[in-house]
Each structure stands twice: as C-alpha cells, then as structure tokens.
Design an enzyme around this catalytic site. Structure first.
Site, PDB file in Angstrom:
ATOM      1  N   ARG A 161      -6.219  -1.255 -39.705  1.00 14.52           N
ATOM      2  CA  ARG A 161      -5.804  -2.632 -40.033  1.00 14.52           C
ATOM      3  C   ARG A 161      -6.355  -3.038 -41.390  1.00 14.52           C
ATOM      4  O   ARG A 161      -5.696  -3.698 -42.187  1.00 14.52           O
ATOM      5  CB  ARG A 161      -6.316  -3.595 -38.956  1.00 14.52           C
ATOM      6  CG  ARG A 161      -5.597  -3.501 -37.641  1.00 14.52           C
ATOM      7  CD  ARG A 161      -6.173  -4.502 -36.637  1.00 14.52           C
ATOM      8  NE  ARG A 161      -5.945  -5.874 -37.056  1.00 14.52           N
ATOM      9  CZ  ARG A 161      -6.642  -6.920 -36.544  1.00 14.52           C
ATOM     10  NH1 ARG A 161      -7.609  -6.707 -35.679  1.00 14.52           N
ATOM     11  NH2 ARG A 161      -6.381  -8.134 -36.937  1.00 14.52           N
ATOM     12  N   VAL A 221      -8.478 -12.905 -40.126  1.00 12.09           N
ATOM     13  CA  VAL A 221      -9.646 -12.133 -40.581  1.00 12.09           C
ATOM     14  C   VAL A 221      -9.331 -11.385 -41.879  1.00 12.09           C
ATOM     15  O   VAL A 221     -10.124 -10.570 -42.338  1.00 12.09           O
ATOM     16  CB  VAL A 221     -10.094 -11.140 -39.476  1.00 12.09           C
ATOM     17  CG1 VAL A 221     -10.517 -11.888 -38.227  1.00 12.09           C
ATOM     18  CG2 VAL A 221      -8.987 -10.136 -39.128  1.00 12.09           C
ATOM     19  N   HIS A 262     -12.772 -16.481 -36.721  1.00 10.64           N
ATOM     20  CA  HIS A 262     -12.786 -15.182 -36.031  1.00 10.64           C
ATOM     21  C   HIS A 262     -13.362 -14.079 -36.899  1.00 10.64           C
ATOM     22  O   HIS A 262     -13.176 -12.892 -36.605  1.00 10.64           O
ATOM     23  CB  HIS A 262     -11.369 -14.805 -35.567  1.00 10.64           C
ATOM     24  CG  HIS A 262     -10.851 -15.722 -34.505  1.00 10.64           C
ATOM     25  ND1 HIS A 262      -9.538 -15.726 -34.094  1.00 10.64           N
ATOM     26  CD2 HIS A 262     -11.453 -16.696 -33.792  1.00 10.64           C
ATOM     27  CE1 HIS A 262      -9.371 -16.649 -33.150  1.00 10.64           C
ATOM     28  NE2 HIS A 262     -10.512 -17.252 -32.954  1.00 10.64           N
ATOM     29  N   CYS A 265     -26.051   2.161 -38.698  1.00  8.65           N
ATOM     30  CA  CYS A 265     -26.802   1.163 -39.467  1.00  8.65           C
ATOM     31  C   CYS A 265     -27.951   1.845 -40.212  1.00  8.65           C
ATOM     32  O   CYS A 265     -28.713   2.627 -39.603  1.00  8.65           O
ATOM     33  CB  CYS A 265     -27.353   0.120 -38.494  1.00  8.65           C
ATOM     34  SG  CYS A 265     -28.518  -1.051 -39.218  1.00  8.65           S
ATOM     35  N   ASN A 320       5.559 -23.889 -38.123  1.00  4.94           N
ATOM     36  CA  ASN A 320       5.559 -22.612 -37.413  1.00  4.94           C
ATOM     37  C   ASN A 320       6.974 -22.056 -37.323  1.00  4.94           C
ATOM     38  O   ASN A 320       7.942 -22.823 -37.318  1.00  4.94           O
ATOM     39  CB  ASN A 320       4.963 -22.775 -36.004  1.00  4.94           C
ATOM     40  CG  ASN A 320       4.355 -21.467 -35.498  1.00  4.94           C
ATOM     41  OD1 ASN A 320       3.449 -20.902 -36.118  1.00  4.94           O
ATOM     42  ND2 ASN A 320       4.911 -20.965 -34.404  1.00  4.94           N
TER      43      ASN A 320
END
Ligand code: APR
Length: 246
Positions: free
Chosen positions: A70, A103, A119, A147, A213
């Site tokens: 994505r 996002v 979000h 990490c 919309n």
C-alpha cells in the site's frame, strides 16, 4: 455546481470550520478507498482481516508486506484538486481543522497545515514493543524489520481495528468539532467510529453540516447540505464560488 446562496453567505463569514475526510478524497489520486475491492495478490484478503493487532501477531510478515504494498502505491500518488481546494479553504478560514481518517499524507503534501491524522500515517514506522519510531529499516528482513533500540518487530504507524486512536489527536479533533460553526464530511462512508460520530457532535453544538460524497451515507439525511459527486470536482467549484479562488 451552484451552491445554495445561503450556504455561500455562511461560508464567506465563517470563522471556525472543521473537516473530516475519508478515503474518497484520495480516490481521484488513484488510491483505492478502504472498501474498494483489493487487487492482485491481496484480492483474497479483506483489509479488515489484515489491519488488526491479531493479524500482525499471527503473521507479522503478511501484514508488513501488505502495508509495504500500500505504501508503494501511495508513494506514486499525488494530491488531487480536492486536496488543494481544502488547503485553500484553510487559508481562507481563520480557525480551520482538517481531521482525516486517511493515512496517505496527501493533505500535508497539498499544503494543508492543521491536519489531525486520526488513523496515523502509513509512511511512518514504529516499534511494536517499545514504540520507538524508526527512520530507516532493513526491507529484506526475514519476518519484519527489527527495532534498533529493543529488537522488537517494527509495524506501520497506523491505527488498526480494535486499537485506540491517538489520544492527543482525538482530543484536538473533538475540540475542533465542538467549536466549529461549519463541519464538512467529505469522501467517507461514515461507518467507522469514532470518526462517524463527529458530524452529529458538531451539529449538536450548533454547527452546519455539509457532506460531499460520491454516494449517500448514513449521515446524508442528517446533513444540512449534501453534494453528491467527486470531491476533486465539488470542492474546487465550492471554493471558487465562495472565495473566488481554486
Ligand atoms: N469523491 C467523493 N467521495 C468518494 C469518491 C470521490 N472521488 N470516491 C469514493 N467516494 C466515497 C465512497 O462513496 C465512500 O462513501 O468515499 C467513501 C469512502 O468510504 P470508505 O472506503 O469506507 O473509506 P473511509 O470512510 O475513509 O473508511 C473509514 O475505515 O476501514 C477503516 O481505517 C479505515 O480510515 C478508514 C475508515
């Protein structure tokens, strides 16, 4: 598009406005909305089955790879005329908050400044254990990158289903909703809480609610104004009619 004269008059005087956007405002930038069907490898997965802490615990690499896919699609995306119109609206209204469920970071890319990312942001990555943000990571990692501080698995800095929204951002959004005179709901199906309740909360505090919309939603009957259409077309027209720009 001819906005009703009374709405134009209200918007020309408005001092405080809040906007909630959803995936629909990024659709004309070529990004699938959240409830669009997925494509290719990911077609067999429901986003709601991947965007959860349980999915990440069960198969961190699958979830990491889905977000990487994505994120790649978003890297190629550019803001559309709707994003730029919202940045112009912010410049024209003294107190303006842009609350987004998206996002993809495209609002900031288009120049919006007061953006509340309810979000999270897919381009940011944090440790799933200690919460440390990572600036770079090993994309070839076996499972997901680790990490550098504690060795925990890195995850995208987005809110998954069942997770709490970032408290400070939600609080700022609720203040903006309570104080605004006009509330816009744009490109969102209005099905995910708490975002879906913001328009009603604004109306309860006396705000005018304007929905833009592609199709009607549960909010449409309650909204004071509903413009059915693409936000990349409706918003520039509205900004031009009210403030003479766009
Ligand atoms: N212009 C305006 N609206 C559009 C456009 C467009 N070009 N294209 C699609 N839409 C509308 C669709 O009709 C739909 O009502 O945008 C809405 C997108 O709805 P969703 O796909 O449900 O996306 P969203 O409302 O942002 O989802 C909310 O749910 O899945 C979670 O966290 C995820 O942030 C997401 C949240």
């Amino acid at each position: 598009m001819d906005a009703p004269a009374e709405l134009i008059a209200i918007l020309r005087k408005v001092e405080r406005a809040a906007v909630l956007t959803g995936a629909g405002v990024s659709q004309e930038s070529g990004l699938r909305t959240f409830r669009d069907s997925q494509e290719g490898l990911w077609a067999k997965y429901e986003p709601t089955d991947l965007a959860t802490p349980e999915a990440f615990a069960r198969d961190p690499k699958l979830v990491w790879d889905w977000y990487a896919w994505r994120s790649e699609a978003i890297k190629g995306a550019r803001p559309n005329r709707g994003h730029y119109a919202l940045a112009e609206m912010e410049a024209a209204i003294p107190n303006f908050s842009l609350i987004t469920q998206n996002v993809d970071g495209l609002h900031r890319f288009a120049g919006s400044r007061n953006v509340l990312e309810l979000h999270g942001n897919i381009q940011r990555v944090r440790c799933s254990v200690c919460g440390e943000f990572a600036e770079n990571w090993d994309e070839e990692a076996e499972v997901t990158p680790a990490c550098s501080k504690c060795g925990g698995l890195l995850r995208p800095h987005v809110v998954w289903f069942g997770e709490p929204l970032p408290e400070a951002i939600l609080t700022a959004a609720l203040v903006a909703v309570k104080e605004c005179q006009v509330f816009f709901s744009i490109g969102t199906s209005g099905v995910v809480q708490p975002a879906a309740s913001l328009a009603r909360a604004a109306q309860t505090h006396g705000a005018i609610v304007v929905e833009i919309n592609a199709e009607s939603t549960p909010l449409t009957l309650q909204a004071d104004y509903f413009f059915q259409g693409k936000s990349g077309e409706v918003l520039p027209d509205l900004v031009k009619e009210v403030w003479g720009k766009a």
